[in-house]
Every structure is written in C-alpha cells, then in structure tokens.
Write a protein that holds these residues in place. Sequence first.
Motif, PDB file in Angstrom:
ATOM      1  N   VAL A 103     -12.244  -7.476 -20.596  1.00 30.51           N
ATOM      2  CA  VAL A 103     -12.193  -7.163 -21.638  1.00 30.51           C
ATOM      3  C   VAL A 103     -13.397  -6.331 -22.412  1.00 30.51           C
ATOM      4  O   VAL A 103     -13.454  -5.426 -23.057  1.00 30.51           O
ATOM      5  CB  VAL A 103     -12.289  -8.612 -22.419  1.00 30.51           C
ATOM      6  N   THR A 104     -14.732  -6.564 -21.463  1.00 33.96           N
ATOM      7  CA  THR A 104     -15.877  -5.904 -21.769  1.00 33.96           C
ATOM      8  C   THR A 104     -15.668  -4.471 -21.540  1.00 33.96           C
ATOM      9  O   THR A 104     -16.197  -3.649 -22.379  1.00 33.96           O
ATOM     10  CB  THR A 104     -17.174  -6.517 -21.055  1.00 33.96           C
ATOM     11  N   GLY A 105     -15.197  -4.177 -20.196  1.00 33.08           N
ATOM     12  CA  GLY A 105     -14.798  -2.736 -19.790  1.00 33.08           C
ATOM     13  C   GLY A 105     -14.222  -1.749 -20.911  1.00 33.08           C
ATOM     14  O   GLY A 105     -14.544  -0.932 -21.261  1.00 33.08           O
ATOM     15  N   VAL A 106     -12.955  -2.515 -21.372  1.00 34.88           N
ATOM     16  CA  VAL A 106     -12.275  -1.785 -22.383  1.00 34.88           C
ATOM     17  C   VAL A 106     -12.911  -1.740 -23.619  1.00 34.88           C
ATOM     18  O   VAL A 106     -12.913  -0.693 -24.364  1.00 34.88           O
ATOM     19  CB  VAL A 106     -10.898  -2.576 -22.574  1.00 34.88           C
ATOM     20  N   ALA A 176     -16.151  -6.181 -12.607  1.00 34.08           N
ATOM     21  CA  ALA A 176     -14.794  -5.837 -13.367  1.00 34.08           C
ATOM     22  C   ALA A 176     -15.157  -4.829 -14.574  1.00 34.08           C
ATOM     23  O   ALA A 176     -14.432  -4.021 -14.636  1.00 34.08           O
ATOM     24  CB  ALA A 176     -14.281  -7.187 -13.995  1.00 34.08           C
ATOM     25  N   THR A 177     -16.122  -5.018 -14.965  1.00 35.76           N
ATOM     26  CA  THR A 177     -16.639  -3.796 -16.043  1.00 35.76           C
ATOM     27  C   THR A 177     -16.523  -2.778 -15.684  1.00 35.76           C
ATOM     28  O   THR A 177     -16.208  -1.789 -16.119  1.00 35.76           O
ATOM     29  CB  THR A 177     -17.863  -4.485 -16.789  1.00 35.76           C
ATOM     30  N   ALA A 178     -17.300  -2.336 -14.414  1.00 33.35           N
ATOM     31  CA  ALA A 178     -17.394  -0.843 -13.879  1.00 33.35           C
ATOM     32  C   ALA A 178     -16.154  -0.692 -13.435  1.00 33.35           C
ATOM     33  O   ALA A 178     -15.920   0.534 -13.506  1.00 33.35           O
ATOM     34  CB  ALA A 178     -18.425  -1.075 -12.790  1.00 33.35           C
ATOM     35  N   LEU A 179     -15.511  -1.476 -12.767  1.00 32.18           N
ATOM     36  CA  LEU A 179     -14.000  -0.884 -12.353  1.00 32.18           C
ATOM     37  C   LEU A 179     -13.206  -0.363 -13.546  1.00 32.18           C
ATOM     38  O   LEU A 179     -12.620   0.595 -13.355  1.00 32.18           O
ATOM     39  CB  LEU A 179     -13.201  -2.229 -11.693  1.00 32.18           C
ATOM     40  N   LEU A 183     -11.947   3.485 -14.352  1.00 28.44           N
ATOM     41  CA  LEU A 183     -10.715   3.889 -14.134  1.00 28.44           C
ATOM     42  C   LEU A 183     -10.443   4.381 -15.516  1.00 28.44           C
ATOM     43  O   LEU A 183      -9.559   5.441 -15.410  1.00 28.44           O
ATOM     44  CB  LEU A 183      -9.976   2.624 -14.292  1.00 28.44           C
ATOM     45  N   LEU A 184     -10.848   3.991 -16.585  1.00 22.94           N
ATOM     46  CA  LEU A 184     -10.695   4.618 -18.055  1.00 22.94           C
ATOM     47  C   LEU A 184     -11.149   6.077 -17.924  1.00 22.94           C
ATOM     48  O   LEU A 184     -10.565   6.855 -18.662  1.00 22.94           O
ATOM     49  CB  LEU A 184     -11.130   3.933 -19.082  1.00 22.94           C
ATOM     50  N   ASN A 188      -9.183   9.535 -18.323  1.00 19.23           N
ATOM     51  CA  ASN A 188      -9.457  10.380 -19.310  1.00 19.23           C
ATOM     52  C   ASN A 188      -9.633  12.046 -19.131  1.00 19.23           C
ATOM     53  O   ASN A 188      -8.786  12.873 -19.839  1.00 19.23           O
ATOM     54  CB  ASN A 188     -10.883  10.195 -19.949  1.00 19.23           C
ATOM     55  N   GLY A 189     -10.139  12.314 -18.020  1.00 18.35           N
ATOM     56  CA  GLY A 189      -9.904  13.533 -17.382  1.00 18.35           C
ATOM     57  C   GLY A 189     -10.708  14.717 -18.306  1.00 18.35           C
ATOM     58  O   GLY A 189     -10.754  15.744 -17.994  1.00 18.35           O
ATOM     59  N   ARG A 190     -11.592  14.393 -19.283  1.00 17.80           N
ATOM     60  CA  ARG A 190     -12.436  15.420 -20.066  1.00 17.80           C
ATOM     61  C   ARG A 190     -13.767  15.299 -19.509  1.00 17.80           C
ATOM     62  O   ARG A 190     -14.163  14.416 -19.166  1.00 17.80           O
ATOM     63  CB  ARG A 190     -12.313  15.088 -21.420  1.00 17.80           C
ATOM     64  N   ASP A 191     -14.495  16.405 -19.736  1.00 20.09           N
ATOM     65  CA  ASP A 191     -15.812  16.731 -19.320  1.00 20.09           C
ATOM     66  C   ASP A 191     -16.472  15.645 -19.906  1.00 20.09           C
ATOM     67  O   ASP A 191     -17.783  15.139 -19.451  1.00 20.09           O
ATOM     68  CB  ASP A 191     -16.149  18.104 -19.170  1.00 20.09           C
TER      69      ASP A 191
END
Length: 198
Positions: A103-106, A176-179, A183-184, A188-191
Amino acid sequence: MADSSPVRTTPGARGPELPAVLFTRRPPRPRVIVKADLLPAVSVLSLIGVVGIPLGWLWSRLAPAEHVRVFDAGQLIPLQLESWHRFDGLAVYALLGFAAGLVTGVGVWMLRERRGPVVLVAAVLGGLLAAWLGTQIGVAFANSHYAVTTTPAVGDVIARAPRIESMWVLVTQPLATALVYGLLAGWNGRDDLGRRLG
C-alpha cells in the motif's frame, strides 16, 4: 593504383543523403532533483514511520497467544502444539508488513510531482522505521492485552502474550515498498517518470 584526381561536382548534384537521425536534437535527459524533494521526502518518511503504531496494535490482536502450564519454580511449559504459535506471530507480522509495504509503495507512487529516487529512499527508510516501531509497540500492546492479573498456581494454564523473536521481519515492509515502486517505475517507461505531467 588509386586515382587521386579530384572529383568535380556540379552545383545541382546531390551527394549521398545522411540519415535524419544525425540532425535531430534529442531532449536533455532529466536529472535527479534532490533539493526540491528533500522536504517532501522527510514528510513521507515520518508519515510512513507512524504507520507502525496501528500495525503493531493490529498484530497484537491478530497474533495467537501461546498457552503454557505453570510448573514448580515458576517454570512455564507450552502445551502440546502450542509452541507453533511462536512462528505464527512472526508470520502474521511479516504478512501485515508486506501488505503495508504494498500500500505504501502505491501511495508514494501517486505523488506524481515527487517521483524519483529521493522519495523512494525516504519511503524505504520510513517502512523500516514503521516495521521497527511496530515490533516494539506491538509487543507492548500484546503484553498489556494478555496481562496476568493474579498469581497463577502450579498446574494452571495461562496465555502467554505473542512475541517477535526474529528481527528479520523488519525487512518485509521496506522490501515490498521498494519492489512495488520499482515495478511501477519500470512500467512507466518515461525518463522523468511522468513528473512534468503532474
């Protein structure tokens, strides 16, 4: 022998065309913003750290107590199969920490204008602080919840408060936060991770 005579070209003749890629100007790569993100990073770290208090309280209510029998000289011997609850307490805390880390990571990723490594490091450190605070407060809450009010006699069965016997559970929430954040960011794929669109 190679011909070294100069090649004459007419003014209207065109030479071989170079690819257009050589003449296109690439936008500069975005740099890591540190100064502007420091104060929000401290806020993220402290806010996530406070999550350890409800996490510890929730663990103290969900973790099972270990039933023990009182023997001579105050010796406490667990009943049959009750010693398994020592692992159950660790597993419950690890799962709660992992869920809190997801939840924190998101949640931190949703701070679009502050995306980047500075806020990620703050979120991971905040998760580590929350996990440590949750273990300390959770054990205190569990001890008060399962407090023995009278002196037990020999042969009595009492409920011993759950405890956390391994500090390896501290890594589940920041991991879990770092993971999730990683991943997000990869998805995302933007610089600039979409900071300019915020």
